[in-house]
Write an enzyme that holds these catalytic residues in place. Structure first.
Site, mmCIF file in Angstrom:
data_model
loop_
_atom_site.group_PDB
_atom_site.id
_atom_site.type_symbol
_atom_site.label_atom_id
_atom_site.label_comp_id
_atom_site.label_asym_id
_atom_site.label_seq_id
_atom_site.Cartn_x
_atom_site.Cartn_y
_atom_site.Cartn_z
ATOM 1 N N ASN A 129 0.855 -1.254 0.120
ATOM 2 C CA ASN A 129 0.023 0.012 -0.022
ATOM 3 C C ASN A 129 0.912 1.203 -0.098
ATOM 4 O O ASN A 129 1.421 1.576 0.933
ATOM 5 C CB ASN A 129 -1.064 -0.173 1.180
ATOM 6 N N LYS A 134 0.053 4.224 -0.324
ATOM 7 C CA LYS A 134 -0.510 5.235 0.293
ATOM 8 C C LYS A 134 -0.273 6.689 -0.479
ATOM 9 O O LYS A 134 0.059 6.496 -1.681
ATOM 10 C CB LYS A 134 0.237 5.667 1.821
ATOM 11 N N HIS A 158 -9.576 0.835 5.277
ATOM 12 C CA HIS A 158 -8.130 1.151 5.893
ATOM 13 C C HIS A 158 -8.398 1.864 7.165
ATOM 14 O O HIS A 158 -9.063 3.035 7.076
ATOM 15 C CB HIS A 158 -7.004 1.747 4.724
ATOM 16 N N GLU A 177 -6.717 4.289 8.206
ATOM 17 C CA GLU A 177 -6.323 5.802 7.684
ATOM 18 C C GLU A 177 -7.634 6.442 7.522
ATOM 19 O O GLU A 177 -8.011 7.657 7.344
ATOM 20 C CB GLU A 177 -5.404 5.998 7.198
ATOM 21 N N GLU A 193 -4.923 -5.339 10.589
ATOM 22 C CA GLU A 193 -4.028 -4.094 10.712
ATOM 23 C C GLU A 193 -4.488 -3.344 11.934
ATOM 24 O O GLU A 193 -5.337 -2.619 12.336
ATOM 25 C CB GLU A 193 -4.212 -3.268 9.689
ATOM 26 N N GLY A 234 2.675 1.904 10.549
ATOM 27 C CA GLY A 234 3.733 3.297 10.648
ATOM 28 C C GLY A 234 4.300 3.713 12.134
ATOM 29 O O GLY A 234 5.032 4.613 12.081
ATOM 30 N N SER A 291 3.598 -2.243 10.253
ATOM 31 C CA SER A 291 4.991 -2.402 10.547
ATOM 32 C C SER A 291 5.625 -3.877 10.115
ATOM 33 O O SER A 291 6.702 -4.157 10.708
ATOM 34 C CB SER A 291 5.504 -1.962 11.841
HETATM 35 P P1 PGA Z 1 3.136 0.278 7.581
HETATM 36 O O1 PGA Z 1 1.348 0.351 7.131
HETATM 37 O O2 PGA Z 1 3.578 -1.040 6.926
HETATM 38 O O3 PGA Z 1 3.815 1.487 7.250
HETATM 39 O O4 PGA Z 1 2.802 -0.007 9.136
HETATM 40 C C1 PGA Z 1 0.546 -0.607 6.832
HETATM 41 C C2 PGA Z 1 -0.753 -0.407 6.195
HETATM 42 O O5 PGA Z 1 -0.931 0.774 6.852
HETATM 43 O O6 PGA Z 1 -1.255 -1.042 5.384
#
Ligand code: PGA
Length: 249
Positions: free
Chosen positions: A9, A11, A95, A97, A165, A171, A211
């Site tokens: 992803n 982003k 997601h 976010e 997740e 992140g 992560s």
């Molecule tokens: P990250 O994000 O690997 O940077 O923690 C995962 C995601 O939001 O899909």
């Protein structure tokens, strides 16, 4: 047997040139491998160029979000049909976010899931608890709600992948331990079984996300019920995403 599914992803990162460079490097790395499924979700505007760059490669290209409506006066939105039109084959929906930064409720996520399936897009449906919810002992309640409401009215799971997740792991560099991931994946599969039956639950892939890095992917993939990963930060460089795709090498 569930084929491992590793999805990146991107982003709101990269630009046109770096998106194409990354796609090209991944294309070369993955070749015609078919023992794992690999996918990338670029920003909307680079999606057509990335689709073109990956033509003939087994790497799938999808979107990070999508409108729940087919067309019309929805300023700033992108429909599933438009995504199909430019070659996307799946959409990441729900997601964290989208849920937490943009306030998307389960009902909207559910409408998006329906629209994606209607136009022929596969779905990666994200579920996961915040740190406050985990500390309050509500992890199972939250992921059950995300799953039950996100999939309400859906006929079957053949086009659906689930991504667990935990919000606190996204992140932050702080991934869930294999034990924590294992507990929730087992719980989620049980919920899927209750909703869709044993066969559907057994064949549906549940990715872990939060992560994920080359250094922790092997231990996460070793967990029973972890069938892949949804990767943010570590999917932005060919070398680190390649290290994740090669988790068993
Ligand atoms: P990250 O994000 O690997 O940077 O923690 C995962 C995601 O939001 O899909």
């Amino acid at each position: 047997m569930r084929k491992p599914y590793l999805a990146g992803n991107w982003k709101m990162n990269l630009d046109r040139a770096s998106s194409l460079a990354l796609a090209g490097a991944l294309r070369e790395h993955v070749g015609q491998r078919n023992d794992v499924e690999v996918a990338v979700a670029p920003p909307f505007v680079y999606l057509p160029a990335v689709v073109e760059a990956l033509e003939g490669s087994p790497i799938r290209v999808g979107s990070q979000n999508m409108c729940d409506q087919a067309k019309g006066a929805f300023t700033g939105e992108v429909s599933g049909a438009m995504l199909r039109d430019v070659g996307a084959t799946f959409a990441i929906l729900g997601h964290s976010e989208r849920r937490h930064v943009y306030g998307e409720p389960d009902a909207l996520v559910n409408a998006k899931v329906h629209h994606a399936l209607e136009v022929g897009l596969d779905v990666i449906l994200c579920v996961g608890e915040t740190i406050e919810e985990r500390e309050a002992g509500e992890t199972e309640k939250v992921v059950r709600r995300h799953l039950t409401e996100g999939l309400a009215g859906v006929d079957g799971l053949s086009k659906i992948t689930i991504a667990y997740e935990p919000v606190w792991a996204i992140g932050t560099g702080l991934n869930a331990t294999p034990e924590q991931a294992g507990e929730v994946h087992t719980y989620l599969r049980g919920v899927l079984e209750g909703l869709f039956g044993e066969r559907a639950a057994e064949t549906t892939r549940i990715q872990y996300g939060g992560s994920v890095k080359p250094g922790n992917i092997a231990e996460l993939m070793a967990v029973d019920g972890v069938d892949g990963a949804l990767v943010g930060g570590a999917s932005l460089e060919a070398e680190s995403f390649a290290g994740i795709v090669d988790f068993d090498k």
